[in-house]
Each structure stands twice: as structure tokens, then as C-alpha cells.
Write a protein that holds these residues in place. Structure first.
Motif, PDB file in Angstrom:
ATOM      1  N   GLN A 299      36.580 167.518 -15.581  1.00 39.09           N
ATOM      2  CA  GLN A 299      35.437 168.078 -15.757  1.00 39.09           C
ATOM      3  C   GLN A 299      35.262 167.828 -17.231  1.00 39.09           C
ATOM      4  O   GLN A 299      36.660 166.964 -17.579  1.00 39.09           O
ATOM      5  N   TRP A 300      33.923 166.923 -17.356  1.00 37.45           N
ATOM      6  CA  TRP A 300      33.972 166.724 -18.830  1.00 37.45           C
ATOM      7  C   TRP A 300      33.994 167.830 -20.170  1.00 37.45           C
ATOM      8  O   TRP A 300      33.457 168.500 -19.804  1.00 37.45           O
ATOM      9  N   SER A 301      34.702 167.392 -20.961  1.00 36.59           N
ATOM     10  CA  SER A 301      34.448 168.366 -22.040  1.00 36.59           C
ATOM     11  C   SER A 301      34.361 168.100 -23.933  1.00 36.59           C
ATOM     12  O   SER A 301      34.637 168.208 -24.467  1.00 36.59           O
ATOM     13  N   SER A 302      33.127 167.276 -23.458  1.00 32.94           N
ATOM     14  CA  SER A 302      32.924 166.718 -24.741  1.00 32.94           C
ATOM     15  C   SER A 302      32.996 165.392 -25.243  1.00 32.94           C
ATOM     16  O   SER A 302      33.318 166.267 -26.476  1.00 32.94           O
ATOM     17  N   GLY A 303      34.114 164.667 -24.789  1.00 33.49           N
ATOM     18  CA  GLY A 303      35.044 164.019 -25.209  1.00 33.49           C
ATOM     19  C   GLY A 303      35.967 164.462 -26.576  1.00 33.49           C
ATOM     20  O   GLY A 303      36.541 163.739 -27.058  1.00 33.49           O
ATOM     21  N   ASP A 304      36.529 165.465 -26.308  1.00 38.99           N
ATOM     22  CA  ASP A 304      37.559 166.364 -27.108  1.00 38.99           C
ATOM     23  C   ASP A 304      39.314 165.332 -26.700  1.00 38.99           C
ATOM     24  O   ASP A 304      39.269 164.449 -26.451  1.00 38.99           O
TER      25      ASP A 304
ATOM     26  N   ALA B 192      40.806 162.824 -18.792  1.00 35.45           N
ATOM     27  CA  ALA B 192      39.193 163.227 -17.824  1.00 35.45           C
ATOM     28  C   ALA B 192      38.849 161.461 -17.649  1.00 35.45           C
ATOM     29  O   ALA B 192      38.529 161.506 -16.520  1.00 35.45           O
ATOM     30  N   ILE B 193      39.068 160.913 -18.263  1.00 33.81           N
ATOM     31  CA  ILE B 193      38.418 159.871 -18.260  1.00 33.81           C
ATOM     32  C   ILE B 193      39.545 159.005 -17.278  1.00 33.81           C
ATOM     33  O   ILE B 193      39.460 158.352 -15.825  1.00 33.81           O
ATOM     34  N   GLY B 194      40.682 159.075 -17.683  1.00 36.30           N
ATOM     35  CA  GLY B 194      41.587 158.733 -16.884  1.00 36.30           C
ATOM     36  C   GLY B 194      41.837 159.409 -14.878  1.00 36.30           C
ATOM     37  O   GLY B 194      41.720 158.468 -14.198  1.00 36.30           O
TER      38      GLY B 194
ATOM     39  N   THR C 144      27.664 168.488 -12.111  1.00 34.83           N
ATOM     40  CA  THR C 144      27.855 169.668 -12.307  1.00 34.83           C
ATOM     41  C   THR C 144      28.868 169.585 -13.770  1.00 34.83           C
ATOM     42  O   THR C 144      29.295 170.076 -14.375  1.00 34.83           O
ATOM     43  N   ASN C 145      29.786 168.483 -13.347  1.00 34.01           N
ATOM     44  CA  ASN C 145      30.928 168.092 -14.302  1.00 34.01           C
ATOM     45  C   ASN C 145      31.082 167.444 -15.278  1.00 34.01           C
ATOM     46  O   ASN C 145      31.580 167.693 -16.380  1.00 34.01           O
ATOM     47  N   ARG C 146      29.450 167.366 -16.056  1.00 29.59           N
ATOM     48  CA  ARG C 146      28.950 166.909 -16.979  1.00 29.59           C
ATOM     49  C   ARG C 146      29.316 165.249 -17.851  1.00 29.59           C
ATOM     50  O   ARG C 146      29.267 165.534 -18.652  1.00 29.59           O
TER      51      ARG C 146
END
Length: 172
Positions: A80-85, A91-93, A123-125
């Protein structure tokens, strides 16, 4: 070296050896593209997936494709992408690992023509630019081992974003 083909349209109409399915960790019907794949794959797909081991984020599993125009599905659980927090780098890895796991499994099984959606960008944004950068870096690393690597996006706008990333970072 295999050229990576970027296109847009309905990935479920394309032909190849395998289609990559964004998966739930228990390989049950998910949302978005996953739901479409399970609907088309039918009860046989659901039954085979029910016999698979749990799949952690970044791992991959192989099943038959049943009623889809490919031979196999390569399931991978995307983060899931969490807005770059503070968890953005993790998440990128994990997203990168999804592409690597799928390609390693495909290579192991002798599959040569692989169809990818924009993993994580539905859907994982994940923003398309981040998804594209991770995907294209890995696909370029592995491209010599495959005959065809296709990324099929859901819209012309998404395709444009991926093409911009490709031109900026991966075109010689």
C-alpha cells in the motif's frame, strides 16, 4: 535485448505466456484488476488459489490461468502507498521486490512473454511515476532473459506518465 513494450487498454485481452495479477496475501479475489482476473478465471482459479501458501508482500506465486488468454498467472502481493510518509521507502522497496519475484519465478518456469499491469498504481494508490520508475528499472535489468515484457496501463494518461519516466531515465 528485449524491448519493453508500454501500451494501454484491457490487459485481459492480451496474449502472452503469463499475466501478472496483483494479489491478496491469501490469493483470494481482491479489488480492481484482481477481481476482474478472478471473475474471468472462474471457479477453477479460485480453487487452485485456495490451495496455495500465503504470499507475503513482494513474493510471487504461479497458477494456471484457466479462462484467460494466457497460460499462467503470476500473483504478487503489492504494498500500500501511504503518501510518502516514513514508510514510503519501505513500500518502494517492496514494490521493486514484486517485479523481481515475478521475473525470477517466470524465468524459473521458462516463461518468456510476460504481461504486467502497473503494480501498486491501482487500488494501492502508488503514484504512476514511482511505480513506473521501479518497474522499468527492474524490467530493464531482466529484459535480456525474456522475449517480450509488456506493461499495459489502464488509461492514455497513465501511459503518458510511464512514457515520460521511460524517456527521462531509460532511453539511450
Amino acid at each position: 535485448m528485449t524491448q519493453i513494450h508500454l501500451t494501454w487498454g484491457n490487459i485481459l485481452t492480451l496474449r502472452g505466456d503469463a499475466l501478472v495479477c496483483p494479489a491478496h496475501k491469501h490469493l483470494i479475489r481482491g479489488r480492481g484488476l484482481s477481481a476482474q482476473i478472478y471473475a474471468q478465471g472462474g471457479v477453477e482459479l479460485a480453487t487452485q488459489c485456495g490451495r496455495q501458501l500465503k504470499c507475503a508482500v513482494g513474493e510471487a506465486r504461479l497458477t494456471n490461468a484457466y479462462h484467460l488468454p494466457v497460460d499462467y498467472l503470476l500473483h504478487t502481493v503489492t504494498p500500500q502507498w501511504s503518501s510518502g510518509d516514513q514508510w514510503g521507502a519501505l513500500a518502494i522497496g517492496q514494490l521493486r521486490r514484486c517485479y523481481e519475484s515475478v521475473l525470477c519465478l517466470a524465468r524459473e518456469k521458462g516463461l518468456k512473454r510476460i504481461l504486467f499491469p502497473a503494480l501498486g498504481a491501482g487500488t494501492n494508490r502508488f503514484p504512476h511515476a514511482i511505480s513506473a520508475h521501479q518497474a522499468l528499472e527492474v524490467l530493464n535489468e531482466y529484459s535480456g532473459e525474456f522475449d517480450q515484457l509488456t506493461v499495459c496501463l489502464h488509461s492514455p494518461a497513465a501511459l503518458g506518465e510511464w512514457e515520460r519516466v521511460e524517456r527521462r531515465f531509460y532511453t539511450v
